[in-house]
Design an enzyme around this catalytic site. Structure first.
Site, PDB file in Angstrom:
ATOM      1  N   HIS A  27       9.945  45.688  21.314  1.00  0.00           N
ATOM      2  CA  HIS A  27      11.623  45.524  21.132  1.00  0.00           C
ATOM      3  C   HIS A  27      11.960  46.213  20.021  1.00  0.00           C
ATOM      4  O   HIS A  27      13.206  45.588  19.937  1.00  0.00           O
ATOM      5  CB  HIS A  27      11.909  43.961  20.644  1.00  0.00           C
ATOM      6  CG  HIS A  27      11.206  43.473  21.776  1.00  0.00           C
ATOM      7  ND1 HIS A  27      11.039  42.654  23.186  1.00  0.00           N
ATOM      8  CD2 HIS A  27      10.423  42.353  20.832  1.00  0.00           C
ATOM      9  CE1 HIS A  27       9.985  42.372  23.292  1.00  0.00           C
ATOM     10  NE2 HIS A  27       9.543  41.850  22.159  1.00  0.00           N
ATOM     11  N   CYS A  28      11.828  46.903  20.237  1.00  0.00           N
ATOM     12  CA  CYS A  28      11.520  48.380  18.468  1.00  0.00           C
ATOM     13  C   CYS A  28      11.571  47.755  17.052  1.00  0.00           C
ATOM     14  O   CYS A  28      12.142  48.101  16.011  1.00  0.00           O
ATOM     15  CB  CYS A  28      12.528  49.246  18.671  1.00  0.00           C
ATOM     16  SG  CYS A  28      13.078  49.687  20.061  1.00  0.00           S
ATOM     17  N   ALA A  29      11.048  46.478  17.146  1.00  0.00           N
ATOM     18  CA  ALA A  29      10.464  45.599  16.046  1.00  0.00           C
ATOM     19  C   ALA A  29       8.872  46.489  16.016  1.00  0.00           C
ATOM     20  O   ALA A  29       8.191  45.154  15.821  1.00  0.00           O
ATOM     21  CB  ALA A  29      10.572  44.394  15.824  1.00  0.00           C
TER      22      ALA A  29
END
Ligand SMILES: Cc1ncc(COP(=O)(O)O)c(C=O)c1O
Length: 443
Positions: A398-400
């Protein structure tokens, strides 16, 4: 609870039978905005670049959109609002605009729970751009508690010192769901004693509100935010627009991120000197996304109507000033709806043995998304199997990415369900029971 029966019928994707449960990535577009687009096309013309009625009218609507966006976060005026393609571009704009202000020995503090949009630009600035010019600036990362999903404020505080030019933090994590204590972080930034070039003595505070603005009231005045960024495609508008709120004093002093047409003061371009336009147009170089801007503002208006008077157009389509009390109440209603949904999701998923759920246990402390992993089962396999059952989810980091490595997850991935104003309890139950089914099938 919001009246979802009245809201759902305006969403073609829901009417088509989809269970929309990947809203933290992007929300759905309601039919009102599609109809509005058809109406706008009749007056299709560029803004600030024509004398026809069509151009003047489109310009009025375009400029008026800035007022709506400013009122949504209780900003003083449109002068505080700069529009970009998305949150990512808005953060990059702050980075490039402030770039020349950083001094050797300065630092930027951000956190391990950021979306890459609020880490990678600071990595790029400190490790690549400024480093090339021989300017050493550190990028520091605050930890969070792996069990509670809460920021470690003591650690955060220990990283901020009188050389911290900027503190950057997400308003809500897109992986953990955690809502961060923004007032406390503001106080930490205020106490740093950093000497800014404009005479202010504090660290600037940038809030990434991509996951907060769609479902909570943010008052930039009472929070005394320096920079706030968010995206409209996560709050009913079509793709392509994001906003930056910044204090007027900062925008006046900052270098433009993009240089070119329309951002210059009338006639003030010579081989020796260029004068810049008034705010906010100083930051609007080149032909803007005119329809995107108008639709984003109208998406805000519609969101308020859905949350206050579903089915009625009180704000949508009008030029009525947004009453602060209405914005507060609408966002409170949305927040309560989402708390209700996520509480149900946490209850059902929490009863599945072996399922690891990330983030705070208390639904009040999080937004309406939930990320999880199951033993050694690939989250991608879970998401693909959910899709076969008609449930939309997202697997990945999640781009985290930092946070996934922080948990030592290999691959750095989890599966995520996320809900919005049009979801009801039956969507949540269907999605979570489908997770149970997929896991049982893979035992
Ligand atoms: C917390 C957070 N920050 C930043 C972003 C980036 O938003 P955009 O892709 O609109 O630039 C996202 C998107 O998921 C997000 O959740």
């Amino acid at each position: 609870m919001l009246n979802t029966n009245k809201i759902r019928k305006f969403f073609p994707a829901i009417k088509a039978g989809r269970i929309i449960s990947n809203n933290a990535a992007s929300t759905q577009v309601p039919s009102q905005l599609l109809d509005l687009l058809k109406k706008l096309v009749v007056k299709y013309e560029n803004v600030h670049r024509g004398q026809s009625d069509a151009s003047l009218e489109t310009t009025r609507e375009f400029e008026f959109a800035y007022d709506t966006i400013a009122q949504f976060v209780n900003a003083a005026s449109r002068k505080n609002i700069v529009l970009y393609r998305n949150t990512t571009e808005a953060i990059n704009a702050v980075m490039y605009s402030l770039m020349t202000e950083f001094k050797d020995g300065d630092n930027v503090v951000t956190t391990f729970m950021e979306h890459n949009s609020n880490y990678v630009p600071w990595y790029g600035l400190t490790k690549e751009i400024l480093a090339k010019f021989g300017i050493k600036v550190e990028c520091r990362l605050a930890k969070f508690d792996k069990v509670t999903g809460q920021l470690d404020l003591e650690h955060f505080k220990s990283l901020v010192d009188k050389r911290t030019k900027l503190v950057c933090c997400t308003g809500a994590s897109n992986f953990l769901g955690t809502k961060n204590p923004l007032k406390k972080i503001r106080a930490i930034a205020d106490a740093s004693g950093y000497q800014q070039p404009n005479g202010e003595k504090k660290s600037y505070f940038l809030i990434d509100a991509a996951q907060l603005a769609p479902n909570a009231f943010i008052d930039v005045k009472s929070l005394d935010v320096d920079f706030l960024v968010w995206s409209f495609h996560k709050m009913l508008a079509p793709f392509g627009m994001g906003a930056l709120y910044a204090r007027e004093k900062l925008l006046l002093g900052m270098k433009p991120f993009l240089y070119g047409g329309d951002m210059i003061a009338d006639g003030q371009v010579s081989p020796k000197k260029v004068g810049y336009n008034d705010l906010p147009w100083k930051f609007t170089a080149g032909t803007p996304n005119v329809f995107g801007t108008i639709l984003s503002a109208q998406a805000i208006r519609l969101l308020l109507d859905f949350a206050l008077n579903p089915g009625k157009n009180i704000y949508f389509g009008s030029h009525k000033k947004l009453a602060l009390a209405d914005v507060k109440q609408a966002m409170k209603n949305i927040e309560a709806h989402e708390t209700f949904l996520i509480a149900e999701a946490l209850k059902i998923l929490g009863e599945i043995p072996g399922l690891t759920i990330y983030g705070p246990k208390d639904p009040l402390m999080r937004t309406s998304l939930v990320s999880f992993n199951y033993k050694n089962l690939s989250p991608f396999k879970i998401a693909e199997s959910l899709n076969k059952l008609g449930v939309e989810s997202r697997a990945g980091c999640h781009c985290a990415t930092l946070a996934h490595y922080y948990y030592k997850l290999t691959p750095p991935a989890s599966c995520r369900l996320s809900f919005y104003i049009y979801n009801d309890l039956s969507d949540v139950r269907r999605a979570c029971l489908a997770v149970n089914k997929v896991l049982n099938n893979n035992k």
